[in-house]
Scaffold this active site. Structure first.
Site, short mmCIF file in Angstrom:
data_model
loop_
_atom_site.label_atom_id
_atom_site.label_comp_id
_atom_site.label_asym_id
_atom_site.label_seq_id
_atom_site.Cartn_x
_atom_site.Cartn_y
_atom_site.Cartn_z
N PHE A 1 0.84 -1.19 0.00
CA PHE A 1 0.00 0.00 0.00
C PHE A 1 0.88 1.25 0.00
O PHE A 1 1.70 1.45 0.90
CB PHE A 1 -0.90 0.00 1.24
CG PHE A 1 -1.77 1.22 1.35
CD1 PHE A 1 -2.94 1.33 0.60
CD2 PHE A 1 -1.42 2.27 2.20
CE1 PHE A 1 -3.74 2.47 0.69
CE2 PHE A 1 -2.22 3.40 2.30
CZ PHE A 1 -3.37 3.50 1.54
N GLY B 1 2.45 7.67 -0.02
CA GLY B 1 3.30 8.84 -0.26
C GLY B 1 3.74 8.85 -1.71
O GLY B 1 2.91 8.77 -2.62
N SER B 2 5.05 8.86 -1.90
CA SER B 2 5.56 8.92 -3.28
C SER B 2 5.14 7.70 -4.10
O SER B 2 5.04 7.77 -5.33
CB SER B 2 7.08 9.05 -3.28
OG SER B 2 7.65 7.94 -2.63
N GLU C 1 14.05 3.32 0.99
CA GLU C 1 13.34 3.89 2.15
C GLU C 1 14.07 3.61 3.46
O GLU C 1 13.45 3.48 4.50
CB GLU C 1 11.91 3.32 2.19
CG GLU C 1 11.12 3.51 0.92
CD GLU C 1 11.00 4.97 0.48
OE1 GLU C 1 11.25 5.87 1.30
OE2 GLU C 1 10.65 5.21 -0.69
C1 BEZ Z 1 4.65 5.27 0.30
O1 BEZ Z 1 4.44 5.99 -0.65
O2 BEZ Z 1 3.82 4.48 0.70
C2 BEZ Z 1 5.91 5.36 1.02
C3 BEZ Z 1 6.19 6.48 1.71
C4 BEZ Z 1 7.37 6.54 2.38
C5 BEZ Z 1 8.25 5.47 2.35
C6 BEZ Z 1 7.93 4.35 1.65
C7 BEZ Z 1 6.74 4.27 1.01
#
Ligand code: BEZ
Length: 190
Positions: free
Chosen positions: A23, A26-27, A98
């Site tokens: 899921f 964010g990016s 990440e």
């Molecule tokens: C994401 O988009 O779910 C995400 C955000 C930050 C770190 C890794 C994934």
């Protein structure tokens, strides 16, 4: 900087599974630079998105960190995003990307139809930067967060781009997110 890569490789919540729902909140919503089998709009219950995590390696630098998204617990809230069905080998490069404080967590997720109504559930994976990681910045006035985002740049580009693209992607999903849309308004002033 804490490096979570090795910790994440031990967090095999879906050991033996041929495919996993990841899921993105964010990016990952607007920049999925990995192979996936399927993608579906979804939400997770009990969470809210916040720009409370520092970015020293993507949208900022160690000297001038940016701010990127993480999640906080909020019992009655939902956080909309995009779920990707991936094969397990996709996770290793994401663990590296990440590594600044994000840990894999297993969560229930709900897929939505074109009207945003929940239609089906599955277990999935998120990357979570919790409040005990060294890059967690936490709450600040929205104007201050927006100013930091407006001025930060890193190897992945301007921090501003991350917020603008996220807000646009959420609008395209028809998703509500008071924090993100308020920050986007503040960003317009800088
Ligand atoms: C994401 O988009 O779910 C995400 C955000 C930050 C770190 C890794 C994934």
């Amino acid at each position: 900087m804490l490096d979570t890569t090795v910790l994440n490789q031990q967090r095999n919540f879906f050991e033996g599974h041929a495919a996993i729902w990841l899921f993105g909140y964010g990016s990952l919503i607007w920049k999925a630079d990995f192979d996936f089998l399927e993608r579906r709009p979804a939400y997770i219950h009990g969470w809210e998105r916040r720009f409370w995590q520092a970015s020293h390696d993507h949208r900022g630098t160690p000297e001038a960190p940016g701010r990127v998204a993480t999640l906080i617990r909020a019992r009655d809230s939902i956080c909309h995003g995009m779920a990707y069905l991936i094969t397990p080998e996709v996770l290793a490069p994401l663990d590296v990307r990440e590594k600044n404080g994000y840990l894999r967590e297993k969560v229930p997720l709900t897929f939505v139809d074109e009207k945003g109504n929940g239609i089906e559930q599955s277990e999935g994976l998120i990357y979570l930067a919790s409040d005990d990681n060294p890059a967690f910045l936490g709450e600040a006035p929205l104007a201050e967060i927006a100013q930091q985002i407006a001025s930060a740049h890193g190897p992945s580009g301007p921090n501003r781009e991350y917020l603008v693209n996220l807000a646009k992607a959420l609008r395209e999903l028809g998703a509500q997110d008071a924090h993100i849309f308020a920050l986007e308004k503040h960003l317009g002033r800088f």
